[in-house]
Design an enzyme around this catalytic site. Structure first.
Site, PDB file in Angstrom:
ATOM      1  CB  ALA A  66       0.007 -14.607   2.859  1.00 32.93           C
ATOM      2  N   GLY A 112       0.306  -9.510   4.419  1.00 34.22           N
ATOM      3  CA  GLY A 112       0.803  -9.316   3.145  1.00 34.22           C
ATOM      4  C   GLY A 112       0.330  -8.361   2.230  1.00 34.22           C
ATOM      5  CD  GLU A 115       4.393  -8.064   5.444  1.00 35.36           C
ATOM      6  OE1 GLU A 115       5.354  -8.146   6.003  1.00 35.36           O
ATOM      7  OE2 GLU A 115       3.720  -8.929   5.149  1.00 35.36           O
ATOM      8  CD  GLU A 135       1.833 -10.546   9.515  1.00 33.17           C
ATOM      9  OE1 GLU A 135       1.854 -10.243   8.141  1.00 33.17           O
ATOM     10  OE2 GLU A 135       1.359  -9.377  10.453  1.00 33.17           O
TER      11      GLU A 135
END
Length: 255
Positions: A66, A112, A115, A135
């Site tokens: 992200a 992300g 994901e 993360e």
């Protein structure tokens, strides 16, 4: 609809979404998530589209996480809203889409990005791909489904190892543990992904839609009942009649 951060190409029954932010290794920012959500809505309502491929531009990165700068100063409420919005507008939408989505992971799939790939129904990767959830190195945990989808794909122990250590794993290791289906040279990745998409595209779209929803419930107490219900429902639809008739007549079905 026109897009700025993604490219959308339609080829016969297959549609290809390319995240096109090479200057940031295709990182997901709010605008890109919004455009992806809109693109999936568009394709889900397109009766000519039977299968969807999502990939990243270039040969370095699928999605390298992200865009951290966008949320670096968020508090709890805004952070929860960010995660919830992402779930509802994109990640859960992909997982529950009525059409199959294949991720062509062409490089880094981190945070992300991984994901996003895990929300897809099938994952192919290039030999140079690196996958991970980093993360915890930021004092965070995955917020777009990583703690939930990864254990279902590779088991709790391996998922804990990846999440707690934040280490990246190469594509071949990802295949060994079931995180990706196949691994190909980077120059063959999209071709091989298209080959699979074409096979899928000529099967019954109604049956595939029901299969997606049934498989998604496979780890709940509704799974078996849903399978039985959908199996019965399909007997009343034209796709079943065409498929069975074609089998009896020894020809290819025309779904």
């Amino acid at each position: 609809m026109s897009y700025e951060n993604i490219l959308l190409n339609k080829e016969d029954k297959i549609s290809i979404i390319t995240i096109n932010r090479p200057e940031s290794l295709n990182a997901l920012n709010a605008k890109t998530i919004q455009e992806l959500s809109a693109a999936f809505d568009e394709l889900n309502s397109d009766t000519n589209c039977r299968a969807i491929i999502i990939t990243g531009s270039g040969e370095k990165s699928f999605v390298a996480g992200a865009d951290i700068k966008e949320f670096s100063d968020f508090g709890q409420d805004k952070a929860e809203e960010l995660a919830r919005t992402g779930h509802n507008s994109l990640f859960n939408k992909i997982e529950n889409l009525s059409k199959p989505v294949i991720a062509a992971v062409n490089g880094f799939a981190l945070g992300g990005g991984l994901e996003l790939a895990m929300a897809c129904h099938i994952r192919y990767a290039s030999e140079n791909a690196k996958l991970g959830l980093p993360e915890v190195t930021l004092g965070l945990i995955p917020g777009y489904g990583g703690t939930q989808r990864l254990p279902k794909l590779i088991g709790k122990g391996l998922a804990n190892e990846m999440i707690f250590s934040a280490k990246m794993i190469p594509a071949q290791r990802a295949k060994e543990i079931g995180l990706v289906n196949e691994v190909y040279p980077i120059e063959d990745l999209l071709l091989k992904t298209k080959e699979l998409a074409k096979i899928i595209a000529f099967n019954s779209p109604m049956a595939i839609s029901k299969a997606i929803h049934a498989v998604n419930l496979s780890d709940t107490d509704k799974g078996f009942d849903t399978e039985i219900k959908y199996f019965g429902e399909l007997f009343e639809l034209d796709d079943k009649k065409e498929g069975v008739t074609a089998f009896i007549e020894k020809r290819k079905p025309g779904f």
